[in-house]
Design a protein around this motif. Sequence first.
Motif, PDB file in Angstrom:
ATOM      1  N   ALA A   6       0.770  -1.097  -0.015  1.00 42.76           N
ATOM      2  CA  ALA A   6      -0.132  -0.095  -0.088  1.00 42.76           C
ATOM      3  C   ALA A   6       0.900   1.305   0.000  1.00 42.76           C
ATOM      4  O   ALA A   6       0.654   2.109  -0.543  1.00 42.76           O
ATOM      5  CB  ALA A   6      -0.979  -0.033   1.067  1.00 42.76           C
ATOM      6  N   LEU A   7       1.887   1.181   0.730  1.00 42.33           N
ATOM      7  CA  LEU A   7       2.704   2.261   0.708  1.00 42.33           C
ATOM      8  C   LEU A   7       3.292   2.515  -0.558  1.00 42.33           C
ATOM      9  O   LEU A   7       3.681   3.582  -0.843  1.00 42.33           O
ATOM     10  CB  LEU A   7       4.134   2.120   1.943  1.00 42.33           C
ATOM     11  N   GLY A  10       0.976   4.009  -3.031  1.00 35.81           N
ATOM     12  CA  GLY A  10       0.895   5.309  -2.707  1.00 35.81           C
ATOM     13  C   GLY A  10       1.987   6.487  -3.083  1.00 35.81           C
ATOM     14  O   GLY A  10       1.882   7.633  -3.284  1.00 35.81           O
ATOM     15  N   LYS A  13       1.928   7.979  -6.394  1.00 36.49           N
ATOM     16  CA  LYS A  13       0.714   9.136  -6.179  1.00 36.49           C
ATOM     17  C   LYS A  13       1.387  10.206  -5.925  1.00 36.49           C
ATOM     18  O   LYS A  13       1.179  11.420  -6.091  1.00 36.49           O
ATOM     19  CB  LYS A  13      -0.462   8.762  -5.662  1.00 36.49           C
ATOM     20  N   VAL A  14       1.822  10.285  -4.642  1.00 37.05           N
ATOM     21  CA  VAL A  14       2.454  11.226  -3.867  1.00 37.05           C
ATOM     22  C   VAL A  14       3.659  12.076  -4.622  1.00 37.05           C
ATOM     23  O   VAL A  14       3.874  13.235  -4.446  1.00 37.05           O
ATOM     24  CB  VAL A  14       2.657  11.059  -2.550  1.00 37.05           C
ATOM     25  N   ASP A 336       4.825  15.033   2.261  1.00 36.30           N
ATOM     26  CA  ASP A 336       4.039  13.710   2.161  1.00 36.30           C
ATOM     27  C   ASP A 336       5.234  12.940   1.473  1.00 36.30           C
ATOM     28  O   ASP A 336       5.316  11.353   1.746  1.00 36.30           O
ATOM     29  CB  ASP A 336       2.980  13.673   1.557  1.00 36.30           C
ATOM     30  N   THR A 340       6.361   9.245   3.154  1.00 35.32           N
ATOM     31  CA  THR A 340       6.190   7.957   2.351  1.00 35.32           C
ATOM     32  C   THR A 340       7.435   7.228   2.208  1.00 35.32           C
ATOM     33  O   THR A 340       7.414   5.708   2.652  1.00 35.32           O
ATOM     34  CB  THR A 340       5.240   8.335   1.264  1.00 35.32           C
TER      35      THR A 340
END
Length: 617
Positions: A6-7, A10, A13-14, A336, A340
Motif C-alpha cells: 500500500a505504501l 501510494g 501518487k504522492v 508527504d 512515505t
Amino acid sequence: MAFQSALKVGLLKVFVYALLALFLIPAVTYVFTGYAQRDRDERFVAGISQRIDADKTMPAAEKQARKDYYRSNPPSTICSSTDPQAQDYRSAMCERYDDVWQFSMARSAALWTLVASALLLVAVVGLGALAFVDRKMQYTSFVTGWQLTTWASAASLVVQGALAVWLSFWVTAFFFHKYSPKLIIIVGLAVAVGVFVAVAGIFKRVQSSNHAVGELVSEADAPLLWKRIRHMAQRLKTEPPQNIVAGIDANFFVTESPLVVGDKTLTGRTLFVSLPLLRILDQSEADAVFGHELAHLRGGDTHSSARLGPKLVQFDHYRHAIRTGGLSAVVSPVLDLYRTIFEIALARDSREREFKADRIAAKLVSPAAIAQSLVKIAAYAQYRYKIEDELFGQNQRHDTQLGIARFVAKGLAPYAASDDFLDAMKTANVPHPFDSHPAMPERMRNVGMNLPERDYGAIAVRAPAATWVQEILTAEGIEQGLWSEYEQQFAQDHERSLAYRYEPATDQERALVLQYFPPVVFALKGDDTVEVSIDGIRTSADETTVFWDAVKALEFKESSFGSALVVTHPEKNALGLGAKTSKIKLPGLKKDKDQFNAVVGAYWQRHQIMRAHQLEG
C-alpha cells in the motif's frame, strides 16, 4: 506485505503531487513571462523600427544598423546586459519596478525556483534512500530531512506565493488589459495565511506520549515471573525491564519511551503482558514471547523507536498543520513524499527486526514454542475482534457487564474448528501497537517451522499445563477491574452508536436518540425561533418543518439582508413549492451562527448514517 504494498502504491501518487507542488507555479510563471516578453519585444521592436524608418535625416545604413541592434538586444535581454554602451538604453528600459524589470525578475525567480525545486527533490529522494541503509542512518536521515523539508516548504511557499500574487495581476492585465484588485487581495491574503501557518508550525512543539491500559506488577506480586524475565535477559546479555505492566489488550510489547499507565508515567524499559493471552499460553510458549520482546531490547529496536518516535510525531503534526492551513496545503506533497519514502524504510526495517527477534526467541526457547504462541495469539485476537464486532453491531443496548472474556473463552473452540478460522489465519498478523508485523505464516517459516494448517485449530484450543498467570498474585483483580472498565466504555460507545442507527421506531429507541440528540432551539429576530431536531429544521415564523429526508445538501449564507440556510432537495416540489431548493430565513442569527451550523451538521450527519444503516440492514 500488504502494508508495504500500500505504501509503494501510494508513493507514485504522492510523487506526482510533489512534482506539481514544486514545479507547477514556477513553470507556469516561466512560460508566461517568456511568452509575454517575446510579445512585448516584438511590439517594441516593431514600434521603434517605425520611428527609425520615419527619421528622414538618418542614413539608410545607420537605420538598418539600429534596427538590427534592437532586434539583437530587445528589452527582455537588456536588463541583464553589462555592455557599457547600452547604459542609456538599460536605464530607460530597466527602471526598478517597471514592467520590463518585473518580467525579468519574475522569469529569473521562476528559473531559480525550478532549479532549487529540482535540488530539493533530489535531496528528499537521497535522504529517503539513506533511511534504507541502517538504523543509525535512519535517525540521521530523518532529522536532516525533517529540517530540510520543513524550512524548504516554508521558503517555497513564500517564493511561489509571491509568484502567484504577481501572476494574479499580470495574467489578466496582459491577456485582457484589466485586472481584479479583489483577486489580488484574496491571493495575497491566502499566501500570507499559508506562510504564517508554515513558519508557526516549524516552531510549534508537540508533546507526545504513549499510553497503556493496565496495572503495574511489582516483584512482590510475581516473584517467579520477574526472576524468569531477568534470567532470560541475562542469557541475551541485555538489561531487563524496569517495569512490567499487565493489561487485557491482546498483545505483548516492550518500549523504552515514557509510558503513561493510569496516573503514572513509567520511564526506562517496560514490558507489557496480556493477561488473557497468558491464560492460554503454556509457560514455554509465553517464554518464547518474552524472548522475542527482550530481543527487541537487546537489538536496540526500542531505543531507536524512543529516539525517533517523538520526531515522527512532530513531523506528522507539522504535515497536518500544513495540509489544513489553506494555501499552505500546496507544499504538503513534498512533506508527504519524504514521509512515505521513510515509512517504507521503517516498514522494511520493522519486518527484518521481527524476523530477527523471532529467530532469537526460537534459539532461546524453541522454534515450536514461538510458532505455537503465534497461532494462539493470532487465534485469540481474531476471535476476540469477531466477538466484539458482532456485539457492537447488535441493535439492542448492552449491559455494562458484557462478559466479553467469557464469550471468547466459550466460543474459541468452535471457531477454531471452522473454515472461517483457517481463512483468517492464513493472512493473520499478530497484533502489536508499535509495528506492522509480518504475516504469521511468514514468521513461522522464518524460524524453520512449517506447521500444517490442519493443526492450527488444535493448537489454538490446547489447554496449557502451567501458565504465568498462576504466578501473578494480582492477576485476577487486575483482570476484573480492567474488564469492568473496558466493557463499561464499550457499552457506552455502543449506546452512542445506536443513537446514530435508530430512526427511531419505538418510544424506547426515541428516548435513547433524544438522550444524545435533543432538540436545540436558537433565538431569531423578535420572538421567532428555529429548532433543530432529529426530525428536521422547524421555524416558528411559518411553523413549517423541513424534514431531513427532504434534504440533499445544505449551505449557510450570510448577507447584509440577514442569514439563511439554503436547502437543496432530492427532487423538485419536495416541499410542495415546485422548486429544487428552498430557503430557511434566519434573521437575527449572528453570534450563534457557528453553533447553529455545527448542530445542523451533526443532526444531518446522524440522519444520513441512520438511513445508510437501514440500507445495509
